[in-house]
Design an enzyme around this catalytic site. Structure first.
Site, PDB file in Angstrom:
ATOM      1  N   LYS A 282     -77.094 -12.463  -5.108  1.00 27.60           N
ATOM      2  CA  LYS A 282     -77.940 -12.246  -6.216  1.00 27.60           C
ATOM      3  C   LYS A 282     -78.983 -13.509  -6.387  1.00 27.60           C
ATOM      4  O   LYS A 282     -78.654 -14.596  -6.157  1.00 27.60           O
ATOM      5  CB  LYS A 282     -77.150 -12.252  -7.366  1.00 27.60           C
ATOM      6  N   GLU A 366     -67.551  -1.352 -23.284  1.00 28.26           N
ATOM      7  CA  GLU A 366     -67.905  -1.340 -24.814  1.00 28.26           C
ATOM      8  C   GLU A 366     -66.874  -0.454 -25.502  1.00 28.26           C
ATOM      9  O   GLU A 366     -66.155  -0.945 -26.441  1.00 28.26           O
ATOM     10  CB  GLU A 366     -69.148  -0.726 -25.305  1.00 28.26           C
ATOM     11  N   ARG A 394     -71.974   3.753 -26.875  1.00 27.92           N
ATOM     12  CA  ARG A 394     -70.930   3.990 -25.988  1.00 27.92           C
ATOM     13  C   ARG A 394     -69.688   3.937 -26.725  1.00 27.92           C
ATOM     14  O   ARG A 394     -68.552   4.603 -26.291  1.00 27.92           O
ATOM     15  CB  ARG A 394     -70.969   3.247 -24.919  1.00 27.92           C
TER      16      ARG A 394
END
Length: 630
Positions: A282, A366, A394
């Site tokens: 990344k 979540e 969610r």
């Protein structure tokens, strides 16, 4: 600026003819292009720098105008957009009227589906694969999912279903050991141990093709297969993905275009569920992003040479929330903090450092975060679960089933509530008021300033009568910096006799501005601030509002289930006569991307628009009264 290969008109069709040296050159040009543009517009940087080679390989092997390519979350799709005709639009990336920072089918046929939330790509991809088969069509379906998104439970539901279906499908696992903050959990550890060489896979395919040509070969292949499984079980750690029905290929260097292409072609030929494990870095190619990928995941405008933002960082509601929680935790050892892969985004970074035993980052999960929070509260802890409003959606079932029915006293910090701006429709927090106000026993607080946020959080951790939530915006406070909490459901900020403006949270600033403008036109304007959005309107509040005869409610949420709708309904049911009621909200549409101020103006939520609408309503009222008296 000219970029050489990147400026050619035949992208991406020419990718297949490029040599390795040219591919490396193109990757360098794309990284420079990303830096040049994201440094001017802001956006997702480190994640996009990490997948340049992978995206080129995908476009070299697939035709995305036919084949379906899905990027999970979508914050790594910039190279894909560059390669599919949107390079010249990057000057307006994430701007009002410009291109989205995520996949958006209305933008291009190359965007297979809308994205913005994590862990859903494999489910959607499997649906597309089933549709292809049932309709007798011929195209490939590829889902690119990061190891961070793979911490979400929905991804495993999809892997389990897709593997069992045997439907041809390719899942590319982009493993950079990061989501936004560093990955956590058993899945992250599992990926570090998977090692199957591409050369082994290629040899297996070649041997199978030879043996398939004869009956002797068929018997030999069966024997080899049995022997292979026995040997593999002894010397290799079995891949969880293979147990789910996927053929596992990799890991492969995610910065070697040709090596990735080799595995993509093998997977394409297999005609079955295949998972390709790609190892990437990344922030690749930009030293600051490589060293601090979490800091450069999502960036505002910055100086490329120094890596520093052009605007100095200031405090905001998230950091103030985190600071106050740390203060409270010093004297209350039962306070714990829970988040879903967003410790820095929710202001919990300092808490995680000071109280690591009381801090829980569950990854992009979540539903699990809320249910776990409920379990902690049931057993006597004071857990505070901080989630973005758009991601709290969610966990709606958990809020009802695991929290509200049993009246569990959890504390929710709902970050990024209301309009968030450049991330657009998938990230605006415009649904929380509507769905939380429907839950019996839920208490929903709306601080308008840092002082009120601190006071409401102190009240929340002492609250034992069911679940309680605080919703607060992205960014900092406005001109209103006062503290009118003290446990009151609603307060009057200024008195008036002609119009009553009602609002809450950060939108109170627009109400106060509108009141000033109306007063300048001779309209006596009252302003009422709602602190508890789930409380019933008191008789005194209704009496005060009705005395003005005109009321306008200003809120940065959807119309359905909002405070404005509830107030209008209450006035009607109690047969309280009003000259007129005006409701200002985000309409019933998905808000576009753009700066927050631009979105306010788009929906006529800004103080100027509110004042103008109220003045027009008053003028229309006078005209109607004049006509009726003739």
């Amino acid at each position: 600026m000219r970029y050489g290969l990147l400026d050619r008109d035949d992208l991406p069709s020419m990718l297949g003819s490029l040599t390795k040296e040219q591919l490396d050159e193109l990757c360098g040009e794309i990284r420079q292009f990303l830096l040049d543009h994201v440094s001017q517009t802001g956006g997702h940087l480190a994640s996009n720098l990490g997948v340049v080679e992978l995206t080129i390989a995908l476009h070299r092997c697939f035709d995305t105008s036919r084949d379906r390519l899905l990027f999970d979350v979508g914050h790594q799709c910039y190279t894909h957009k560059i390669l599919t005709g949107r390079k010249d639009a990057f000057g307006q990336l994430r701007q009002f009227g410009g291109i989205s920072g995520f996949l958006k089918p209305s933008e291009s046929i190359h965007d297979a589906c809308i994205t913005g939330h994590a862990s859903s790509s494999i489910s959607v991809a499997q649906g597309m694969a089933h549709a292809r088969t049932l309709l007798g069509e011929d195209y490939s379906v590829v889902a690119v999912i990061g190891d961070g998104a793979l911490s979400g439970g929905m991804a495993y539901e999809a892997l389990n279903s897709a593997g069992a279906s045997k439907e041809p499908l390719i899942v590319v696992l982009n493993d950079n050991n990061m989501s936004i903050d560093k990955n956590v959990g058993a899945m992250s550890r599992h990926l570090q141990h998977l090692r199957v060489q591409p050369e082994y896979i290629r040899m297996k395919q070649d041997v199978k093709q030879v043996l398939d040509r004869s009956r002797v070969g068929e018997r030999a292949a069966n024997w080899i297969s049995r022997s292979k499984r026995a040997v593999k079980s002894m010397v290799l750690q079995c891949s969880m993905f293979e147990q789910m029905g996927f053929t596992y290929l990799g890991p492969v260097d995610g910065h070697d275009v040709l090596a990735i292409c080799d595995l993509l072609q093998i997977a394409k030929d297999m005609k079955k569920p295949v998972l390709i494990h790609v190892k990437t870095k990344k922030g690749k190619g930009y030293s600051y992003a490589e060293q601090q990928p979490n800091k450069y995941h999502g960036v505002s405008k910055f100086n490329i040479a120094t890596g520093q933002p052009l605007k100095k960082a200031v405090t905001n509601f998230s950091t103030e929330f985190g600071k106050e929680l740390v203060r409270l935790a010093k004297t209350n050892p039962k306070i714990c903090a829970i988040t879903a892969a967003m410790p820095s985004g929710t202001g919990l970074g300092t808490f995680s450092q000071l109280y690591p035993q009381r801090f829980f980052d569950v990854g992009i999960a979540e539903e699990h975060a809320v249910a776990m929070t409920a379990g902690m509260a049931k057993q006597g802890l004071r857990p505070v679960c901080a989630l973005y409003s758009t991601f709290l959606q969610r966990a709606y079932d958990q809020l009802i089933h695991d929290v509200a029915i049993d009246h569990v006293p959890i504390v929710l910090g709902i970050d990024r509530a209301g309009i968030v701006g450049e991330d657009g429709a998938t990230h605006n927090g415009v649904f929380d008021v509507g769905f939380l106000r429907q839950i019996p026993g839920m208490t929903l607080l709306a601080p308008s300033s840092y002082a009120e946020l601190r006071g409401m959080l102190r009240s929340a951790v002492q609250h034992t009568d069911g679940p309680i939530a605080l919703r607060y915006p992205r960014g900092g406070e406005g001109a209103y910096t006062e503290d009118h909490w003290q446990g009151q459901a609603a307060v009057c900020l200024r008195e008036g006799t002609d119009v009553a403006l009602v609002s809450y949270g950060i939108m109170i600033n627009e109400a106060l501005q509108a009141a000033e403008l109306l007063e300048a036109h001779g309209v006596s304007t009252a302003v009422y601030k709602i602190n508890i959005l789930t409380a019933a309107f008191s008789d005194e509040f209704l009496r005060q509002v009705s005395q003005c005869g005109r009321v306008a409610v200003i809120e940065d949420v959807m119309h359905a289930g909002g405070v404005g709708q509830a107030l209008a309904e209450t006035l009607a049911l109690q047969q309280i006569q009003m000259n007129w009621i005006r409701l200002f909200h985000t309409d019933s549409s998905f808000a576009p991307q753009g700066a927050v101020r631009q979105i306010y103006e788009y929906y006529h939520l800004d103080g100027n628009a509110v004042a103008k609408t109220c003045l027009e309503a008053i003028q229309h009222e006078k005209e109607e009264t004049g006509r009726s008296s003739i």
